[in-house]
Scaffold this active site. Structure first.
Site, short mmCIF file in Angstrom:
data_model
loop_
_atom_site.label_atom_id
_atom_site.label_comp_id
_atom_site.label_asym_id
_atom_site.label_seq_id
_atom_site.Cartn_x
_atom_site.Cartn_y
_atom_site.Cartn_z
N ARG A 91 0.90 -1.32 0.07
CA ARG A 91 0.01 -0.03 0.11
C ARG A 91 0.86 1.24 0.07
O ARG A 91 0.51 2.16 -0.66
CB ARG A 91 -0.98 -0.03 1.32
CG ARG A 91 -2.14 0.54 0.95
CD ARG A 91 -3.19 0.30 2.09
NE ARG A 91 -4.01 1.17 2.31
CZ ARG A 91 -4.28 2.18 3.49
NH1 ARG A 91 -3.64 1.46 4.53
NH2 ARG A 91 -5.27 2.84 3.63
N ASN A 123 -7.14 7.16 -5.01
CA ASN A 123 -6.74 6.42 -3.68
C ASN A 123 -5.28 6.41 -3.58
O ASN A 123 -4.33 6.38 -4.43
CB ASN A 123 -7.30 4.97 -3.85
CG ASN A 123 -8.83 4.94 -3.04
OD1 ASN A 123 -9.05 5.84 -2.36
ND2 ASN A 123 -9.53 4.33 -3.77
N SER A 146 -13.11 12.71 -1.90
CA SER A 146 -14.43 12.29 -1.89
C SER A 146 -14.62 11.50 -0.56
O SER A 146 -15.85 11.07 -0.27
CB SER A 146 -14.56 11.19 -3.20
OG SER A 146 -13.62 10.27 -2.85
N ASP A 151 -18.90 5.33 1.22
CA ASP A 151 -18.94 4.39 2.32
C ASP A 151 -20.29 4.83 3.05
O ASP A 151 -21.22 3.92 3.43
CB ASP A 151 -17.94 4.49 3.56
CG ASP A 151 -16.60 4.61 2.65
OD1 ASP A 151 -15.92 3.50 2.59
OD2 ASP A 151 -16.13 5.79 2.11
N ARG A 154 -23.32 3.80 0.99
CA ARG A 154 -23.57 2.24 1.35
C ARG A 154 -23.91 1.92 2.73
O ARG A 154 -25.08 0.94 2.77
CB ARG A 154 -21.99 1.26 1.07
CG ARG A 154 -21.51 1.44 -0.13
CD ARG A 154 -19.94 0.73 -0.08
NE ARG A 154 -19.38 0.56 -1.44
CZ ARG A 154 -18.30 0.57 -1.84
NH1 ARG A 154 -17.34 1.00 -1.12
NH2 ARG A 154 -17.86 0.63 -2.92
N HIS A 178 -11.16 6.82 4.34
CA HIS A 178 -11.84 5.79 3.20
C HIS A 178 -10.84 4.65 3.16
O HIS A 178 -9.95 4.50 2.38
CB HIS A 178 -11.87 6.57 2.10
CG HIS A 178 -12.48 5.69 0.86
ND1 HIS A 178 -13.49 5.12 0.85
CD2 HIS A 178 -11.64 5.33 -0.25
CE1 HIS A 178 -13.48 4.51 -0.35
NE2 HIS A 178 -12.46 4.48 -1.12
N1 LIG Z 1 -12.66 7.36 -3.56
C1 LIG Z 1 -13.17 6.43 -3.81
O1 LIG Z 1 -14.26 5.98 -3.08
C2 LIG Z 1 -12.79 5.51 -4.86
C3 LIG Z 1 -13.81 4.30 -5.41
C4 LIG Z 1 -13.18 3.53 -6.42
C5 LIG Z 1 -11.79 3.88 -7.09
N2 LIG Z 1 -11.13 4.80 -6.54
C6 LIG Z 1 -9.96 5.29 -6.93
O2 LIG Z 1 -10.17 6.29 -8.28
C7 LIG Z 1 -8.71 5.74 -9.04
C8 LIG Z 1 -9.03 5.35 -10.44
O3 LIG Z 1 -9.76 4.23 -10.43
P1 LIG Z 1 -10.19 3.31 -11.88
O4 LIG Z 1 -10.84 2.08 -11.52
O5 LIG Z 1 -11.07 4.51 -12.70
O6 LIG Z 1 -8.82 3.03 -12.45
P2 LIG Z 1 -8.59 3.10 -14.10
O7 LIG Z 1 -7.13 2.40 -14.13
O8 LIG Z 1 -9.57 2.41 -14.77
O9 LIG Z 1 -8.39 4.57 -14.68
C9 LIG Z 1 -7.21 5.54 -14.24
C10 LIG Z 1 -7.04 6.49 -15.44
O10 LIG Z 1 -6.03 7.30 -15.13
C11 LIG Z 1 -5.01 7.49 -16.16
N3 LIG Z 1 -3.82 8.03 -15.72
C12 LIG Z 1 -2.93 7.38 -14.89
N4 LIG Z 1 -1.73 8.30 -14.89
C13 LIG Z 1 -2.24 9.36 -15.34
C14 LIG Z 1 -1.37 10.70 -15.43
N5 LIG Z 1 -0.31 10.86 -14.97
N6 LIG Z 1 -2.06 11.68 -16.15
C15 LIG Z 1 -3.46 11.57 -16.43
N7 LIG Z 1 -4.09 10.41 -16.48
C16 LIG Z 1 -3.47 9.22 -15.64
C17 LIG Z 1 -5.23 6.17 -16.73
O11 LIG Z 1 -4.80 6.17 -18.01
C18 LIG Z 1 -6.60 5.67 -16.60
O12 LIG Z 1 -7.36 6.04 -17.77
C19 LIG Z 1 -8.01 4.85 -8.38
O13 LIG Z 1 -6.97 5.53 -7.74
C20 LIG Z 1 -8.99 4.02 -7.55
O14 LIG Z 1 -8.37 3.34 -6.34
C21 LIG Z 1 -11.73 5.65 -5.59
#
Ligand SMILES: NC(=O)c1ccc[n+]([C@@H]2O[C@H](COP(=O)([O-])OP(=O)(O)OC[C@H]3O[C@@H](n4cnc5c(N)ncnc54)[C@H](O)[C@@H]3O)[C@@H](O)[C@H]2O)c1
Length: 318
Positions: A91, A123, A146, A151, A154, A178
């Site tokens: 992590r 995240n 966010s 949570d 949910r 989170h």
């Molecule tokens: N806060 C929440 O409750 C919550 C919930 C779900 C997911 N997330 C987080 O959201 C984030 C995205 O998740 P996802 O499933 O969409 O991932 P994903 O891999 O589908 O999408 C990430 C996107 O970011 C782009 N990217 C990566 N590096 C970049 C950069 N330097 N500049 C511009 N774009 C860039 C990638 O090309 C990709 O399209 C993750 O960190 C995930 O853990 C947060």
């Protein structure tokens, strides 16, 4: 100079980002939506695909794939870009990697002259929002994570199902990180205008363990979804759309988002999820719930764990 119309720039058009963009279009929340991704073709494809749905949208939204220069007049920049945890990666590795990504993205956005509100979802969201606040130099009110909005959603859903009450009539909060150390505030649960103890009187077959099970379902929801479909995105996408609407429509809505504590809940120098009043200026104020001693101890532990995880990357935030 600000546009006369609302502009949202989304950075990261992966699962979460594209679902969020789709939610914005379907609810007609903004007039302009710019999609940015390191994978420009992905952003372009999403923009074209979404534009073709506009004849069916409730109001007009101009969608295009753009660059960081488009942030100069943006009202909100939403950050959903980030690497996901790879097999064998800790992590902490992920924190270091995503903090570096955050630094480069925020640097480019600020160079455009951006002077709006950041909404961070990548995240670990509490740590990355803190990093975004430091890197951007913007006032804390205008850097929002966010947090525990998903949570909390949910939790409200699970309670609504248990009591057979519309989830929108369930008021309840998950606060803290989170992640694994978040906690339910059972002392402030309200089900259809009844406090929890009164609502429980309507459940003849109620057992104390039921409440524990509800919270475990909330806390471990992401693991369950990821096991089955690889990622979670619809819930958070709708949560981000909700925060965006509260900002652009100056709602003064109470949402559990990640914000900087400066003495509230007995803590400081930490971004963490707590209920906040959200409006056109960002965070108007933090709602300080009168939590009980057990809840306070759990909250303090959540802060401690977050600070420990953050410590190794604090150097890069200077
Ligand atoms: N806060 C929440 O409750 C919550 C919930 C779900 C997911 N997330 C987080 O959201 C984030 C995205 O998740 P996802 O499933 O969409 O991932 P994903 O891999 O589908 O999408 C990430 C996107 O970011 C782009 N990217 C990566 N590096 C970049 C950069 N330097 N500049 C511009 N774009 C860039 C990638 O090309 C990709 O399209 C993750 O960190 C995930 O853990 C947060």
């Amino acid at each position: 100079m600000k546009n006369k119309v609302n502009r949202v720039v989304l950075v990261g058009t992966g699962f979460v980002g594209s679902s969020y963009a789709f939610a914005l279009l379907n609810q007609g929340i903004t007039e302009e939506l710019v999609l940015v991704d390191v994978n420009n073709e992905k952003a372009e494809g999403e923009a074209i695909d979404m534009s073709h749905g506009l004849p069916f949208a409730p109001s007009k939204t101009k969608v295009w794939s753009g660059t960081y220069a488009d942030c100069s007049s943006a009202d909100i920049v939403v950050l959903t870009a980030g690497a996901n945890q790879k097999p064998g990666e800790t992590r902490l590795d992920l924190v270091a990697k995503n903090t570096a990504i955050m630094k480069s993205i925020v640097g480019e956005i600020m160079a455009s002259g951006f002077d709006g509100i950041f909404l961070v979802a990548a995240n670990p969201v509490d740590i990355l929002t803190y990093a975004c606040w430091k890197f951007s130099g913007l006032p804390k009110e205008r850097v929002i994570g966010s947090g525990t909005i998903l949570d909390t959603a949910r939790f409200r859903y699970e309670l609504g199902e248990y009591f057979n009450v519309d989830t929108r009539n369930v008021h309840a909060y998950i606060i803290g990180e989170h992640g694994d150390t978040e906690l339910p505030v059972y002392s402030h649960v309200n089900i259809g205008a009844k406090p929890l103890a009164k609502a429980l009187e309507t459940k003849a077959d109620y057992k104390l363990e039921d409440l524990d099970e509800i919270f475990v379902n909330v806390r471990d929801a992401a693991y369950k979804i990821i096991d089955r479909k690889g990622a979670t995105y619809y819930g958070i996408a709708m949560g981000l759309a909700r925060i965006t609407k509260a900002i652009l429509q100056d709602e003064n809505s109470i949402l559990t988002v990640s914000t900087l504590l400066e003495g509230q809940y007995g803590q400081e120098d930490i971004y963490i999820g707590v209920p906040c009043v959200v409006n056109r200026d960002g965070i108007r104020e933090i709602v300080e719930l009168d939590i009980n001693a057990e809840e306070q101890a759990k909250f303090d532990n959540s802060v401690k764990v977050l600070k420990e995880t953050m410590a190794p990357v604090l150097e890069t935030l200077k």
